[in-house]
Design a protein around this motif. Structure first.
Motif, short mmCIF file in Angstrom:
data_model
loop_
_atom_site.label_atom_id
_atom_site.label_comp_id
_atom_site.label_asym_id
_atom_site.label_seq_id
_atom_site.Cartn_x
_atom_site.Cartn_y
_atom_site.Cartn_z
N GLY A 186 1.84 7.46 -3.90
CA GLY A 186 1.25 7.20 -2.25
C GLY A 186 -0.02 7.16 -2.36
O GLY A 186 0.35 6.21 -1.57
N MET A 187 -0.49 6.51 -3.27
CA MET A 187 -1.51 5.62 -3.11
C MET A 187 -1.38 4.87 -3.71
O MET A 187 -1.77 3.84 -2.79
CB MET A 187 -2.74 6.74 -4.15
CG MET A 187 -4.17 6.07 -4.37
SD MET A 187 -4.84 6.90 -5.39
CE MET A 187 -6.52 5.48 -6.00
N TRP A 188 -0.63 4.87 -5.09
CA TRP A 188 0.29 2.80 -5.21
C TRP A 188 0.74 2.38 -3.86
O TRP A 188 0.22 0.94 -3.57
CB TRP A 188 1.35 3.14 -6.56
CG TRP A 188 1.84 2.03 -6.36
CD1 TRP A 188 1.61 0.88 -7.07
CD2 TRP A 188 3.21 1.73 -5.44
NE1 TRP A 188 2.74 -0.11 -6.65
CE2 TRP A 188 3.41 0.86 -6.21
CE3 TRP A 188 4.77 2.69 -5.20
CZ2 TRP A 188 5.03 0.18 -5.55
CZ3 TRP A 188 5.01 2.47 -4.76
CH2 TRP A 188 5.82 0.87 -5.34
N ALA A 189 1.34 2.97 -2.85
CA ALA A 189 2.18 3.16 -1.89
C ALA A 189 1.45 2.38 -0.84
O ALA A 189 1.37 0.96 -0.16
CB ALA A 189 3.26 4.07 -1.61
N HIS A 190 0.18 3.37 -0.67
CA HIS A 190 -1.24 3.04 0.19
C HIS A 190 -1.37 1.28 -0.34
O HIS A 190 -1.77 0.42 0.61
CB HIS A 190 -1.87 3.60 -0.06
CG HIS A 190 -2.67 3.28 0.89
ND1 HIS A 190 -3.27 3.62 2.31
CD2 HIS A 190 -4.50 2.71 0.30
CE1 HIS A 190 -4.90 3.26 1.82
NE2 HIS A 190 -5.59 1.99 1.92
N TYR A 191 -1.91 0.83 -1.33
CA TYR A 191 -2.52 -0.22 -1.58
C TYR A 191 -0.62 -1.73 -1.81
O TYR A 191 -1.73 -2.87 -1.35
CB TYR A 191 -2.56 0.02 -3.06
CG TYR A 191 -4.05 0.55 -3.29
CD1 TYR A 191 -5.33 -0.74 -3.40
CD2 TYR A 191 -4.46 1.41 -3.49
CE1 TYR A 191 -7.04 -0.45 -3.42
CE2 TYR A 191 -5.30 2.22 -3.40
CZ TYR A 191 -6.87 0.97 -3.37
OH TYR A 191 -8.14 1.88 -3.56
N ALA A 192 0.44 -0.99 -2.16
CA ALA A 192 1.57 -1.85 -2.25
C ALA A 192 1.48 -2.67 -0.69
O ALA A 192 2.10 -3.65 -0.81
CB ALA A 192 2.59 -1.20 -2.89
N GLN A 193 0.99 -1.78 -0.15
CA GLN A 193 1.55 -2.56 1.94
C GLN A 193 -0.14 -3.27 1.91
O GLN A 193 0.70 -4.25 2.13
CB GLN A 193 1.94 -0.85 2.77
CG GLN A 193 1.82 -1.21 4.47
CD GLN A 193 3.16 -1.94 4.40
OE1 GLN A 193 3.57 -3.11 2.97
NE2 GLN A 193 2.50 -3.00 5.08
N ASN A 194 -0.87 -2.46 1.55
CA ASN A 194 -2.24 -2.97 1.98
C ASN A 194 -2.71 -4.45 1.69
O ASN A 194 -3.09 -5.54 2.05
CB ASN A 194 -3.64 -1.70 2.16
CG ASN A 194 -3.58 -0.54 3.43
OD1 ASN A 194 -2.35 -1.04 4.06
ND2 ASN A 194 -4.07 -0.01 3.20
N ASP A 195 -2.36 -4.09 0.56
CA ASP A 195 -3.18 -5.55 -0.48
C ASP A 195 -2.06 -6.58 -0.46
O ASP A 195 -2.35 -7.38 -0.71
CB ASP A 195 -3.42 -4.78 -1.68
CG ASP A 195 -4.80 -4.35 -1.51
OD1 ASP A 195 -5.17 -4.00 -0.56
OD2 ASP A 195 -5.31 -3.75 -2.86
N PHE A 196 -0.75 -5.77 -0.18
CA PHE A 196 0.83 -6.92 -1.30
C PHE A 196 1.89 -7.19 -0.39
O PHE A 196 2.71 -7.77 -0.18
CB PHE A 196 0.93 -6.42 -2.88
CG PHE A 196 0.09 -6.49 -3.68
CD1 PHE A 196 -0.28 -7.60 -4.56
CD2 PHE A 196 -0.60 -5.26 -3.93
CE1 PHE A 196 -1.48 -7.79 -5.39
CE2 PHE A 196 -2.13 -5.00 -5.15
CZ PHE A 196 -1.77 -6.14 -5.58
N GLN A 197 1.41 -6.41 1.35
CA GLN A 197 2.46 -5.87 1.83
C GLN A 197 4.14 -5.84 1.32
O GLN A 197 4.97 -6.82 1.43
CB GLN A 197 2.82 -7.38 2.52
CG GLN A 197 1.16 -7.35 3.63
CD GLN A 197 0.13 -7.77 2.68
OE1 GLN A 197 -0.11 -9.21 1.96
NE2 GLN A 197 -1.13 -6.65 3.07
N MET A 198 4.63 -5.27 0.95
CA MET A 198 5.40 -5.15 0.23
C MET A 198 6.88 -3.99 0.73
O MET A 198 7.54 -4.27 0.68
CB MET A 198 5.30 -4.11 -1.28
CG MET A 198 4.62 -5.66 -2.87
SD MET A 198 4.98 -4.61 -4.26
CE MET A 198 6.52 -4.68 -5.15
#
Length: 277
Positions: free
Chosen positions: A199-211
């Motif tokens: 879930g933490m990865w998903a947090h960054y994937a969205q906030n930093d990379f808009q995936m």
């Protein structure tokens, strides 16, 4: 999930179509579905019974090649995310390798068949995935979607994070001094923490990379719900044995993934000190 056109990881080993020789398969845990998923999300394949499995003349479909490309992009993004997190901590992230295989594979942890699902081997720092697991998720567990598969990859990478931080060794060191029920309880905390890290990865994937796209988080939550110990035991044997849980209930898996996604902070994922799972 917005993965097309993004960088793919170079840490990929493609062993599809090779013979796996002597491999490990599930035994003594009851039911086809439970056997398939007993070790998914980071179990120990060497703990399973032995069976011969091999594959030859393998030719991947266009759908599988696209799936392999997607998984490679997800792995690359986990690298970007965890490099950032470790750098903020003053540490250096060591990237894992990911191995594609078909039917069976040999790892430093022992042999494993595709029936165990994806797994992480701390002895060689590699994630192992038979891509046919995607079809099992979709058809047998009703957990379809590219982000559902991304969650699986991120969870296994979560076990790599635990290995780098020494958490896995601390848990393993207690195996001989605890009863099976007590050790199972530790295993649940380890798995739920890996869900948090996914879930933490998903947090960054969205906030930093808009995936992420609309519905992606729901796909991950549905996958987490589908592979809870309680749900798998109920489906495979008709009843639930909480003392035998090794990965956590569906509700727990969903809750810890959501917590990681909302928080994005490593210190909030200490399942071992949590008053309630």
């Amino acid at each position: 999930m917005k993965w097309r056109g993004r960088r793919s990881s170079s840490n990929i080993e493609d062993r599809r179509g090779r013979s796996g020789g002597r491999v490990a398969v599930g035994g003594g845990i009851g039911g086809v579905i439970l056997v398939i998923l007993y070790l998914v999300m980071g179990g120990d394949p060497s703990a399973l019974m032995q069976q011969d499995t091999s594959s030859s003349g393998y030719e991947a479909t266009a759908e599988e090649e696209e799936l392999a490309e997607m998984v490679g992009v997800v792995l690359a993004n986990t690298e970007d995310v965890w490099h950032e997190v470790f750098q903020e901590r003053g540490d250096v992230y060591q990237e894992p390798n990911l191995v594609y295989f078909t039917g069976a594979v040999q790892s430093a942890c022992g042999g494993a068949s595709a029936a165990v699902g994806p797994f992480y081997c701390p002895a060689d720092s590699k994630v192992y995935i038979d891509l046919s697991f995607y079809q099992q998720m979709k058809n047998e567990l009703n957990a379809p979607g590219d982000f559902a598969m991304a969650y699986v990859v991120a969870h296994e990478v979560g076990h790599h994070i635990q290995n780098l931080l020494g958490i896995s060794k601390q848990v393993q060191a207690q195996r001989g001094s605890l009863s099976q029920t007590e050790y199972n309880a530790l295993s649940v905390k380890l798995e739920l923490q890996a869900d948090y890290l996914a879930g933490m990865w998903a947090h960054y994937a969205q906030n930093d990379f808009q995936m992420l796209e609309e519905g992606d988080i729901e796909e991950a939550l549905n996958a987490a719900n589908a592979i809870g110990d309680d749900r798998l035991q109920k489906k495979s044997q008709g009843y639930v044995v909480p003392d035998a849980f090794t990965h956590g209930t569906s509700e727990q898996r969903v809750r810890w993934f959501k917590k990681g996604f909302v928080s994005g902070q490593l210190e909030d994922g200490d399942t071992f000190k949590a008053q309630s799972l």
